[in-house]
Design a protein around this motif. Sequence first.
Motif, mmCIF file in Angstrom:
data_model
loop_
_atom_site.group_PDB
_atom_site.id
_atom_site.type_symbol
_atom_site.label_atom_id
_atom_site.label_comp_id
_atom_site.label_asym_id
_atom_site.label_seq_id
_atom_site.Cartn_x
_atom_site.Cartn_y
_atom_site.Cartn_z
ATOM 1 N N ASP A 3 0.853 -1.191 0.000
ATOM 2 C CA ASP A 3 0.000 0.000 0.000
ATOM 3 C C ASP A 3 0.889 1.242 0.000
ATOM 4 N N PRO A 4 0.715 2.151 -0.992
ATOM 5 C CA PRO A 4 1.578 3.338 -1.065
ATOM 6 C C PRO A 4 1.187 4.414 -0.047
ATOM 7 N N THR A 5 0.200 4.096 0.789
ATOM 8 C CA THR A 5 -0.229 5.085 1.772
ATOM 9 C C THR A 5 -0.232 4.480 3.170
ATOM 10 N N LYS A 6 -0.361 5.357 4.144
ATOM 11 C CA LYS A 6 -0.539 4.943 5.534
ATOM 12 C C LYS A 6 -1.427 5.982 6.195
ATOM 13 N N ASP A 173 0.857 9.901 1.973
ATOM 14 C CA ASP A 173 1.870 9.246 1.144
ATOM 15 C C ASP A 173 2.839 8.484 2.043
ATOM 16 N N ALA A 174 3.032 7.213 1.737
ATOM 17 C CA ALA A 174 3.926 6.385 2.554
ATOM 18 C C ALA A 174 5.359 6.887 2.523
ATOM 19 N N ALA A 175 5.706 7.708 1.538
ATOM 20 C CA ALA A 175 7.083 8.227 1.453
ATOM 21 C C ALA A 175 7.342 9.336 2.470
#
Length: 557
Positions: A3-6, A173-175
Amino acid sequence: MADPTKTAAELLVECLAEQGTDRIFTVPGESFLAVLDALHERSEIETITCRQEGGVAFMACADGAMTQKPGIAFVTRGPGATNASIGVHVAHQDSQPMILFVGDVDRAMRDREGFQEIDFSAFFGPICKWAARIDDAARIPEYIARAYSVAISGRPGPVVLALPEDMLCDQVDAALAPRPPVTRPAQAACPDAMQALFALIADAASPIAIIGGAGWNAKARDHFQRFAESIGLPVATAFRRQDAISPSSPVFAGNLGYGPNPKLVARVKNADLVLAVGARLGEATTDGYTVPPLEHPDQLLVHVHPDPEELGRVYRTELALCCAVDEFAETAALWEDHTVIPFDAGAEAHAEWEAWATHSPADAPPALDMGACVSAMRAALSPDAIICNGAGNFSGWWHRYWRYEGLPTQLAPTAGAMGYGVPAAVAAALRHPERQIVAIAGDGDFLMNGQELATAVQYGANLLVLVVDNSAYGTIRMHQEREYPGRVSATRLSNPDFATLGASFGSWSATATTTEEFTDALAEALTRQGLRLIHMKIDIEQLAASGATISGLRAKA
């Protein structure tokens, strides 16, 4: 695919972990369920569930005092936040780093006076260093890093951050990454100012130092003690900062505040140079801004403090040094100046304190002699035991007769808040399980946060609780008898059996009505582990370590 998000809550907890948070204190609330869920996956952060938000905030404040890093508290909006406000006020007046997170109403509900809604920036603004609300989840790393920086920089203190309930569930955004750990910036002492300071010391005939307060740590303690001993400078500690120097130091002169040694008060008043380091010189330390006096034409004042706004704010200062107190102490200890001839006053002041701080039994001592009880504790407990107390004249016996040998060994609110001792002792027992921890509380003081005994039992805290019971709000009764002798109003208390109450929480308990019973109970308590409570019943006539009595106050009035 990952998942690219959290969630914002997960990012928040990541940021806390990055800053080195290893423990939080909380009473859970529905407004920050997402944070509680995120904490479920973070084994490096211990979550301590307390029984009332005042206890939460006091524990976080005490934890910050011990670690010199922000103590972390989470409470819900409305009643949770208002209950916790007492701990924020203590952290502010005590200059201790702390961050209070408050779960808040949804962003769409704001400004409608929704369920438990409060304008937290307006509510907390006057009693903290910074109060803000995180509306944009993407800015969480920025807000958390800033909160840590503000809490530990300059004069340490509390920060309050409101967390809208819906924001915590936003996907980010997970970044987005936590910011690097924040460290306290070093503020070195100015060499020219240090040169001026030593010139003032060289010209002085009767100098004295008043120490302890903002940013005081082991480095400040060790270096300042070495500096003071090298020149024979008498050192007094500010109110409830008695562990700022070792009491065994040959220049320790005792503590200022309520019930100080009259000879120390005279020494401060007669000093031609006062060196205040870390202390704000607040009302309690200075006995209403008289020791030293606000106007001091025959006395020079050097004030060293990490916050420029504190310097010159209340006291007229001849030399102000804005720097970290530990950096100042190290510079002073290493400074080579051959113009200062060592003083004899340090040894003289220490001898005066030794005489004042040594208990001598009265010809007709009370059945439960509090001074003798403190002496028995000194003989039985380790010198590095941590003594925790709230407000009340019961604490005067420990302030006078206990020797706060290590750092930290004194957790006591300079703000004079009742109910601090038990929560602080729970925090201390969790932070220092290898040390002996003692909570000392008056009967009125104990019942303000005694419910945190449940927290102590739940987490296996190893601590001893002493409840000093005179069936009165003793400090107020003392003032009442002085101002309105014989007209007791609103200060009598009807109390439970505290030993039975302690046992109901799972504590080993005992009751002492004589000095011998206390000594026996203490010996038994020290053979046991876990929560232990001794109910000490004393007469209202025993007002303070100064020897004041109700009848004596009436006679003077």
